[in-house]
Design a protein around this motif. Structure first.
Motif, mmCIF file in Angstrom:
data_model
loop_
_atom_site.group_PDB
_atom_site.id
_atom_site.type_symbol
_atom_site.label_atom_id
_atom_site.label_comp_id
_atom_site.label_asym_id
_atom_site.label_seq_id
_atom_site.Cartn_x
_atom_site.Cartn_y
_atom_site.Cartn_z
ATOM 1 N N GLY A 76 -41.156 24.122 48.017
ATOM 2 C CA GLY A 76 -41.975 23.379 48.813
ATOM 3 C C GLY A 76 -42.490 22.135 48.202
ATOM 4 O O GLY A 76 -41.900 21.847 47.192
ATOM 5 N N MET A 77 -43.234 21.494 49.026
ATOM 6 C CA MET A 77 -43.461 19.960 48.580
ATOM 7 C C MET A 77 -44.267 20.045 47.532
ATOM 8 O O MET A 77 -44.274 19.041 46.591
ATOM 9 C CB MET A 77 -44.263 19.632 50.055
ATOM 10 N N ALA A 78 -45.237 21.065 47.157
ATOM 11 C CA ALA A 78 -46.221 20.845 45.833
ATOM 12 C C ALA A 78 -45.329 21.215 44.847
ATOM 13 O O ALA A 78 -45.382 20.347 43.842
ATOM 14 C CB ALA A 78 -47.137 22.134 46.104
ATOM 15 N N ALA A 79 -44.141 21.728 44.829
ATOM 16 C CA ALA A 79 -43.157 21.952 43.689
ATOM 17 C C ALA A 79 -42.475 20.838 43.256
ATOM 18 O O ALA A 79 -42.293 20.640 42.102
ATOM 19 C CB ALA A 79 -42.414 23.209 44.070
ATOM 20 N N SER A 80 -42.089 20.149 44.520
ATOM 21 C CA SER A 80 -41.439 18.714 44.363
ATOM 22 C C SER A 80 -42.178 17.766 43.774
ATOM 23 O O SER A 80 -41.886 17.219 42.844
ATOM 24 C CB SER A 80 -40.957 18.269 45.770
ATOM 25 N N LEU A 81 -43.742 17.712 44.053
ATOM 26 C CA LEU A 81 -44.515 16.847 43.426
ATOM 27 C C LEU A 81 -44.827 17.231 41.969
ATOM 28 O O LEU A 81 -44.845 16.073 41.343
ATOM 29 C CB LEU A 81 -45.814 17.002 44.337
ATOM 30 N N VAL A 82 -44.908 18.570 41.820
ATOM 31 C CA VAL A 82 -44.992 18.711 40.309
ATOM 32 C C VAL A 82 -44.129 18.352 39.430
ATOM 33 O O VAL A 82 -44.121 17.859 38.307
ATOM 34 C CB VAL A 82 -45.464 20.215 40.086
ATOM 35 N N ALA A 83 -42.735 18.522 39.901
ATOM 36 C CA ALA A 83 -41.612 17.973 39.063
ATOM 37 C C ALA A 83 -41.616 16.547 38.826
ATOM 38 O O ALA A 83 -41.360 16.121 37.813
ATOM 39 C CB ALA A 83 -40.413 18.522 39.763
ATOM 40 N N GLY A 84 -42.111 16.155 39.776
ATOM 41 C CA GLY A 84 -42.058 14.296 39.769
ATOM 42 C C GLY A 84 -43.196 13.853 38.800
ATOM 43 O O GLY A 84 -43.094 13.081 38.044
ATOM 44 N N VAL A 85 -44.288 14.469 38.857
ATOM 45 C CA VAL A 85 -45.286 14.375 37.868
ATOM 46 C C VAL A 85 -44.896 14.808 36.559
ATOM 47 O O VAL A 85 -45.143 13.714 35.594
ATOM 48 C CB VAL A 85 -46.890 14.919 38.354
ATOM 49 N N GLN A 86 -44.360 15.855 36.108
ATOM 50 C CA GLN A 86 -43.908 16.130 34.980
ATOM 51 C C GLN A 86 -42.886 15.168 34.276
ATOM 52 O O GLN A 86 -42.834 15.092 33.149
ATOM 53 C CB GLN A 86 -43.191 17.691 34.982
ATOM 54 N N ALA A 87 -42.154 14.530 35.150
ATOM 55 C CA ALA A 87 -41.018 13.813 34.682
ATOM 56 C C ALA A 87 -41.695 12.532 34.212
ATOM 57 O O ALA A 87 -40.905 11.659 33.779
ATOM 58 C CB ALA A 87 -39.778 13.638 35.828
ATOM 59 N N THR A 88 -42.830 11.923 34.806
ATOM 60 C CA THR A 88 -43.558 10.727 34.738
ATOM 61 C C THR A 88 -45.271 11.010 34.063
ATOM 62 O O THR A 88 -45.826 10.247 34.545
ATOM 63 C CB THR A 88 -43.697 10.144 35.844
ATOM 64 N N LEU A 89 -45.046 11.749 33.327
ATOM 65 C CA LEU A 89 -46.387 12.350 32.477
ATOM 66 C C LEU A 89 -47.313 11.110 32.212
ATOM 67 O O LEU A 89 -48.606 11.128 32.095
ATOM 68 C CB LEU A 89 -46.201 13.299 31.468
ATOM 69 N N ARG A 90 -46.813 10.332 31.404
ATOM 70 C CA ARG A 90 -47.517 9.097 30.953
ATOM 71 C C ARG A 90 -47.864 8.037 31.864
ATOM 72 O O ARG A 90 -48.514 6.983 31.377
ATOM 73 C CB ARG A 90 -46.672 8.371 29.836
ATOM 74 N N ALA A 91 -47.444 8.351 33.191
ATOM 75 C CA ALA A 91 -47.872 7.239 34.281
ATOM 76 C C ALA A 91 -49.308 7.154 34.285
ATOM 77 O O ALA A 91 -50.324 8.020 34.063
ATOM 78 C CB ALA A 91 -47.351 7.548 35.550
ATOM 79 N N ASP A 92 -50.045 5.974 34.890
ATOM 80 C CA ASP A 92 -51.333 5.708 35.014
ATOM 81 C C ASP A 92 -51.659 6.123 36.360
ATOM 82 O O ASP A 92 -53.014 6.259 36.642
ATOM 83 C CB ASP A 92 -51.929 4.482 34.924
ATOM 84 N N GLY A 93 -50.840 6.681 37.298
ATOM 85 C CA GLY A 93 -51.026 7.011 38.623
ATOM 86 C C GLY A 93 -49.701 7.201 39.427
ATOM 87 O O GLY A 93 -48.743 6.680 38.898
ATOM 88 N N TRP A 94 -49.773 7.779 40.415
ATOM 89 C CA TRP A 94 -48.665 8.047 41.456
ATOM 90 C C TRP A 94 -48.940 7.667 42.877
ATOM 91 O O TRP A 94 -49.954 8.056 43.254
ATOM 92 C CB TRP A 94 -48.219 9.575 41.235
ATOM 93 N N ILE A 95 -47.839 7.222 43.483
ATOM 94 C CA ILE A 95 -47.812 7.085 44.972
ATOM 95 C C ILE A 95 -46.931 8.066 45.400
ATOM 96 O O ILE A 95 -45.577 7.957 45.180
ATOM 97 C CB ILE A 95 -47.360 5.551 45.376
ATOM 98 N N VAL A 96 -47.201 8.933 46.088
ATOM 99 C CA VAL A 96 -46.655 10.170 46.545
ATOM 100 C C VAL A 96 -46.233 9.880 48.064
ATOM 101 O O VAL A 96 -46.995 9.926 49.000
ATOM 102 C CB VAL A 96 -47.414 11.290 46.734
ATOM 103 N N ALA A 97 -44.955 9.603 48.267
ATOM 104 C CA ALA A 97 -44.130 9.293 49.486
ATOM 105 C C ALA A 97 -43.223 10.297 49.796
ATOM 106 O O ALA A 97 -42.527 11.086 49.209
ATOM 107 C CB ALA A 97 -43.510 7.849 49.429
ATOM 108 N N LEU A 98 -42.999 10.243 50.989
ATOM 109 C CA LEU A 98 -41.832 11.542 51.536
ATOM 110 C C LEU A 98 -40.750 10.634 52.183
ATOM 111 O O LEU A 98 -40.905 9.750 52.985
ATOM 112 C CB LEU A 98 -42.714 12.197 52.956
ATOM 113 N N GLY A 99 -39.566 11.444 51.829
ATOM 114 C CA GLY A 99 -38.435 11.021 52.143
ATOM 115 C C GLY A 99 -37.959 10.821 53.737
ATOM 116 O O GLY A 99 -37.035 10.157 54.060
ATOM 117 N N ASP A 100 -38.944 11.697 54.448
ATOM 118 C CA ASP A 100 -38.823 11.420 55.965
ATOM 119 C C ASP A 100 -39.531 10.726 56.851
ATOM 120 O O ASP A 100 -39.817 10.768 57.843
ATOM 121 C CB ASP A 100 -38.719 12.833 56.490
ATOM 122 N N MET A 101 -40.138 9.743 55.990
ATOM 123 C CA MET A 101 -41.195 8.894 56.563
ATOM 124 C C MET A 101 -40.723 7.327 56.393
ATOM 125 O O MET A 101 -41.269 6.843 55.336
ATOM 126 C CB MET A 101 -42.700 8.990 56.047
#
Length: 199
Positions: A76-101
């Motif tokens: 699901g979407m939340a799991a995808s988001l978690v994977a992305g955040v884990q891969a960029t843990l040191r970021a100061d922030g995230w912009i979460v966008a969707l591939g179908d928009m």
């Protein structure tokens, strides 16, 4: 100072209502349009995609996206988001966008990034009536809450808990509401099928 705002492009949907890989539909593909806008607005993009999808990977890599293949996209979407955040843990922030928009304006994404750099905890676009759209920006203060997400409703629970911390960016950008779920959605946007001539 907030400098490292990462764009996360979630591309893990099953596309069950579309009947085929909707992210590769259109010419250029929907996902390429979404990725290009995120890259231009945020300055970077990490596409979170299912494993074993070389055409999808190629479509975003050609534009300059980083790619994370994760089997968690099936959860699901939340799991995808978690994977992305884990891969960029040191970021100061995230912009979460969707591939179908594919129609979110570059300026809208840039405004979200600017709001995060200016100290916003959450930043998202709204229309004149206050209706919320996508993408959504999150500051690193919410890292642990984002990492704890589950299910297929993205970060809705985080927004609900921190309603007072949301910085609403008023825009006339209709793309903040336009997602592609069916071939009819694609037709309404006037997007050509792949391989079709310009007319």
């Amino acid at each position: 100072m907030v400098h490292d705002i990462r764009g996360l492009l979630l591309c893990g949907g099953a596309a069950s209502r579309f009947g085929s890989d909707k992210l590769l539909a259109g010419d250029p593909p929907i996902v390429a349009q979404a990725a290009g806008n995120l890259l231009a607005g945020a300055g970077n993009a990490l596409a979170v995609i299912p494993p074993g999808r070389p055409a999808l990977r190629g479509a975003v890599e050609r534009l300059g996206c980083e790619v994370l293949e994760s089997d968690r996209t099936a959860l699901g979407m939340a799991a995808s988001l978690v994977a992305g955040v884990q891969a960029t843990l040191r970021a100061d922030g995230w912009i979460v966008a969707l591939g179908d928009m594919p129609r979110v304006r570059v300026g809208t994404i840039a405004a979200i990034a600017d709001a995060l750099r200016d100290g916003a905890t959450i930043a998202l676009p709204v229309d004149a009536s206050g209706r919320r759209g996508h993408p959504v920006g999150f500051a690193s203060a919410l890292r642990e809450e984002l990492l704890a997400l589950t299910g297929d409703v993205g970060a809705r629970s985080v927004l609900a808990r921190h309603g007072d911390a949301i910085r609403a960016i008023v825009t006339d950008d209709p793309g903040i509401f336009v997602d592609i779920d069916t071939p009819e959605d694609l037709e309404r946007l006037g997007v050509r099928p792949r391989g079709a001539s310009p007319g």
